[in-house]
Design a protein around this motif. Structure first.
Motif, short mmCIF file in Angstrom:
data_model
loop_
_atom_site.label_atom_id
_atom_site.label_comp_id
_atom_site.label_asym_id
_atom_site.label_seq_id
_atom_site.Cartn_x
_atom_site.Cartn_y
_atom_site.Cartn_z
N VAL A 241 0.85 -1.20 0.00
CA VAL A 241 0.00 0.00 0.00
C VAL A 241 0.89 1.25 0.00
N TYR A 242 0.54 2.22 -0.87
CA TYR A 242 1.36 3.44 -1.01
C TYR A 242 0.46 4.67 -1.09
N ASP A 243 1.05 5.82 -0.75
CA ASP A 243 0.42 7.14 -0.99
C ASP A 243 -1.01 7.24 -0.44
N VAL A 244 -1.19 6.89 0.82
CA VAL A 244 -2.52 6.98 1.44
C VAL A 244 -2.86 8.45 1.72
N GLU A 245 -4.02 8.90 1.23
CA GLU A 245 -4.42 10.30 1.44
C GLU A 245 -5.92 10.38 1.69
N ASP A 246 -6.31 11.34 2.52
CA ASP A 246 -7.74 11.60 2.74
C ASP A 246 -8.19 12.65 1.73
#
Length: 305
Positions: A241-246
């Protein structure tokens, strides 16, 4: 049946190595995408295939013949479209098309008329008055009007508008259906993605990946947008999992394709309300290859590097 085979092709200009052990293979009825940034070695490879440049090392055969010593024989069966077409300024477009067709030993006028209509070209104008797009059309009309077995297209749609690009794509699919082979060198990744059976990616004079799109996509990440009833915890700690953003749309992140199953299972316990996924594109793959920090940049599907 192999139409074109390039084995360990090396080309040096003085001390500069433009091509370093390039391997390519194109089969009958196949479209091979040949992609890479400017200066990667695409055009140099094509010039060697056309017998314009002599390889420093390696074997290059087309129809089982040597690309350098048998160039005249080979040219009777190939059609070539460069990315920048130079024409005789005082001849009309129609005269140039006729000349190209005649040089290839073909005299099929109905083909010529069909393609002039398709590409919406006025063949009565002098070449000096044509825009870049119209010069490109002349080369494409001449190529598709001739009965070639192999089409070598080097950035063939540069200067064409989107409507004409679509016509070009239809023409390529038609020659494929007729059992002809196409080498398509392009940096328009959507074009390659629509047309090609396999793709070879060249970087700094070396092939770093070769395979079908499905084979290459395992290197790319799928983009997911998720909304859940409860906030998701520990997502960033999961493998792949990469680049988690809200965001306003929900939680967005990228995921390695082979980890999707595990990640969805994890998310599921938080009550999925919405789940959107965008499939990986060739563009994603391409950008990851040319990002110097990417640890995958030198992996080869078939070890061709």
């Amino acid at each position: 049946m192999t139409i074109l085979e390039v084995s360990n092709l090396t080309k040096r200009f003085g001390k500069f190595t433009a091509l370093d052990g390039v391997n390519l293979e194109l089969h009958k009825g196949e479209i091979l995408g040949f992609i890479g940034p400017n200066g990667a070695g695409k055009s140099t490879t094509i010039r060697v295939l056309l017998g314009i440049l002599k390889a420093t090392k390696g074997d290059v055969t087309i129809f089982g013949k040597n690309a350098w010593s048998d160039a005249v024989e080979i040219h009777k069966r190939i059609a070539y479209v460069p990315g920048d077409v130079n024409l005789w300024p005082n001849l009309t477009g129609g005269e140039v098309i006729d000349l190209f067709i005649k040089l290839r030993g073909s005299s099929n006028k109905s083909n010529r008329e069909e393609f002039i209509k398709k590409f919406d070209l006025d063949p009565t104008k002098k070449c000096r008055t044509y825009s870049k797009g119209n010069r490109q059309k002349i080369a494409l009309i001449a190529a598709f009007s001739s009965d070639a077995d192999l089409y070598i297209l080097d950035e063939p749609t540069s200067g064409l508008d989107p409507l004409m690009e679509k016509v070009f794509q239809e023409c390529v699919m038609k020659v494929k259906q007729q059992g002809k082979s196409v080498l398509l060198s392009s940096h328009i990744l959507s074009e390659v993605e629509k047309l090609c059976d396999r793709v070879s990616i060249i970087r700094q004079g070396s092939i770093i990946e070769t395979g079908s799109l499905s084979e290459l996509r395992h290197l790319t990440r799928t983009h997911l947008v998720v909304e859940t009833k409860q906030p998701i915890t520990s997502l960033q700690e999961l493998k792949g999992v990469y680049d988690v953003e809200d965001s306003e749309q929900g939680l967005t992140f990228q995921i390695d394709t082979d980890e999707i199953d595990n990640v969805i299972r994890h998310i599921n316990q938080f009550g999925i309300v919405k789940l959107e996924s965008a499939p990986p594109t060739l563009e994603d793959l391409f950008m990851r290859h040319y990002d110097g920090s990417d640890e995958h940049a030198h992996t080869g599907v078939r070890g061709e590097h």
